[in-house]
Motif scaffolding. Structure first.
Motif, short mmCIF file in Angstrom:
data_model
loop_
_atom_site.label_atom_id
_atom_site.label_comp_id
_atom_site.label_asym_id
_atom_site.label_seq_id
_atom_site.Cartn_x
_atom_site.Cartn_y
_atom_site.Cartn_z
N PRO A 61 1.37 18.51 -68.77
CA PRO A 61 2.67 18.43 -68.08
C PRO A 61 2.54 17.95 -66.63
O PRO A 61 3.35 17.16 -66.16
N ILE A 62 1.50 18.41 -65.94
CA ILE A 62 1.38 18.04 -64.53
C ILE A 62 1.11 16.54 -64.40
O ILE A 62 1.62 15.89 -63.48
N ASP A 65 4.41 14.87 -64.64
CA ASP A 65 5.15 15.01 -63.37
C ASP A 65 4.63 14.01 -62.34
O ASP A 65 5.40 13.40 -61.60
N MET A 66 3.31 13.86 -62.30
CA MET A 66 2.73 12.95 -61.32
C MET A 66 3.10 11.50 -61.63
O MET A 66 3.41 10.73 -60.72
N TYR B 100 8.71 29.14 -62.37
CA TYR B 100 8.34 27.73 -62.42
C TYR B 100 8.59 27.15 -63.82
O TYR B 100 8.11 27.71 -64.81
N LYS B 101 9.38 26.09 -63.88
CA LYS B 101 9.66 25.38 -65.14
C LYS B 101 10.12 26.33 -66.24
O LYS B 101 9.52 26.41 -67.30
N PHE B 131 5.40 21.46 -57.51
CA PHE B 131 4.71 20.19 -57.28
C PHE B 131 4.29 20.06 -55.81
O PHE B 131 3.16 19.69 -55.51
N VAL B 135 0.76 22.95 -57.43
CA VAL B 135 0.51 23.82 -58.58
C VAL B 135 0.34 22.96 -59.83
O VAL B 135 1.15 22.08 -60.08
N TYR B 136 -0.75 23.17 -60.57
CA TYR B 136 -0.94 22.38 -61.78
C TYR B 136 -1.04 23.27 -63.02
O TYR B 136 -1.45 22.85 -64.08
N GLY B 137 -0.68 24.51 -62.84
CA GLY B 137 -0.65 25.45 -63.96
C GLY B 137 -0.11 26.73 -63.39
O GLY B 137 0.20 26.80 -62.22
#
Lengths: 156, 176
Positions: A61-62, A65-66, B100-101, B131, B135-137
């Motif tokens: 998911p990240i 987003d990026m 978040y999400k 973002f 934060v990536y998790g």
């Protein structure tokens, strides 16, 4: 029966297409240059979650987003450097596949070049040393014999 | 003899390189500092999970050392981490959550089921604040000082022993 098998095999051949389509969106670009920049940026940014994948290849998911951010910022007319700075200020240098040349990374960039240079110097020194040894090693006797051999060839 | 020893130099170089690579095998790739360390908490303007009419922004974090925990109903580790966060709240640490999400409904259900150590929860359905925080998790936890500067960052699960060994000392350190 044979036709059925052939049909199934043909369907199997199409499977990789499905895998490729998963997760990666279709984007509209006004010009091919921007599209190429999008491809390059998403290939050179590393996904922070999935260690060894570029955000352009990752389903996480990240990474999605990026990619969205890269696309929106390209549409806004931002430069590549601005977009990379934007990502680095959030996720750190980790997301750059190509580390920037700065004080901290001098060793990283300089060491390979220094090693190649060192190798070249060593090779030159070795060749020189060997040449001197072989030039010195010929005694008068050997030199006479060498001359004789060369002359023989010439006389024939 | 001395020249012979020179021949061992490449082997030495290889051993040094091998040492570095061997060390790399046991390193945790997620053990890296947040890019936001010692920087201001990113600006935001979002509603709260509790009240869709109430908008909060960065001023929420001013005046007191605050632990900001990014969580989501979809995140199993966040459930495991909850007892530790409740413990921290019991010990007088001010906690603010970032949902978040998530959807409002699921987020509220989560708090009803696992407890709510947070003074307030910032509702971040698109992950925009997440973002900007890099934060990536989830979970991820940030310690913010009274001036709104990020002072400590914890990626992933807060173990029971982390409460006493790392989080509380950090909170104390930035309180003065």
């Amino acid at each position: 029966m044979a036709r059925l098998i052939r049909g199934l095999l043909a369907a199997l051949l199409l499977l990789p297409l499905l895998a490729q389509a998963a997760g990666i969106e279709v984007r509209q670009f006004d010009d091919p240059v921007t599209e190429q920049r999008y491809q390059d940026l998403t290939a050179s940014l590393r996904c922070p979650k999935c260690e060894n994948q570029a955000i352009g290849d990752s389903d996480s998911p990240i990474a999605g987003d990026m990619r969205d951010r890269v696309y929106v910022q390209l549409q806004d007319g931002r430069s590549d450097k601005e977009i990379l700075d934007f990502m680095v200020s959030r996720f750190g240098d980790y997301v750059l596949y190509n580390p920037r040349l700065e004080g901290r990374t001098l060793l990283l960039w300089g060491l390979p070049a220094a090693l190649v240079l060192l190798g070249a110097v060593v090779v030159v020194l070795m060749v020189r040393a060997r040449r001197r040894i072989s030039a010195r090693a010929l005694s008068t006797e050997e030199r006479d014999r060498l001359d004789a051999l060369i002359n023989r060839e010439r006389n024939e | 003899m001395k020249r012979r020893l020179l021949l061992l130099l490449p082997l030495l170089g290889f051993l040094v390189l091998g040492g570095f690579l061997y060390q790399g095998l046991s390193m945790n790739p997620f053990d890296r500092d947040s890019a936001l360390m010692a920087r201001e908490f990113p600006a935001f303007e979002l509603t709260t999970l509790e009240d869709s009419e109430r908008t909060v922004d960065g001023s929420l974090l001013e005046g007191e050392v605050t632990l900001v925990n990014v969580w989501g109903e979809w995140c199993p580790t966040c459930k495991q981490e909850m007892p530790q966060l409740l413990d921290l709240a019991d010990r007088g640490v001010r906690l603010i959550g970032v949902d978040y999400k998530d959807t409002r409904e699921k987020g509220r259900e989560f708090l009803a089921e696992f407890g709510n150590p947070f003074e307030v929860n910032v509702f971040d359905p698109d992950g925009s604040l997440g973002f900007d925080l890099g934060v990536y998790g989830a979970p991820e936890t940030f310690l913010v000082d009274a001036d709104g500067i990020i002072r400590y960052h914890h990626t992933g699960y807060i173990k029971p022993e982390d409460v006493r060994e790392t989080i509380l000392p950090e909170v104390e350190k930035w309180r003065d």
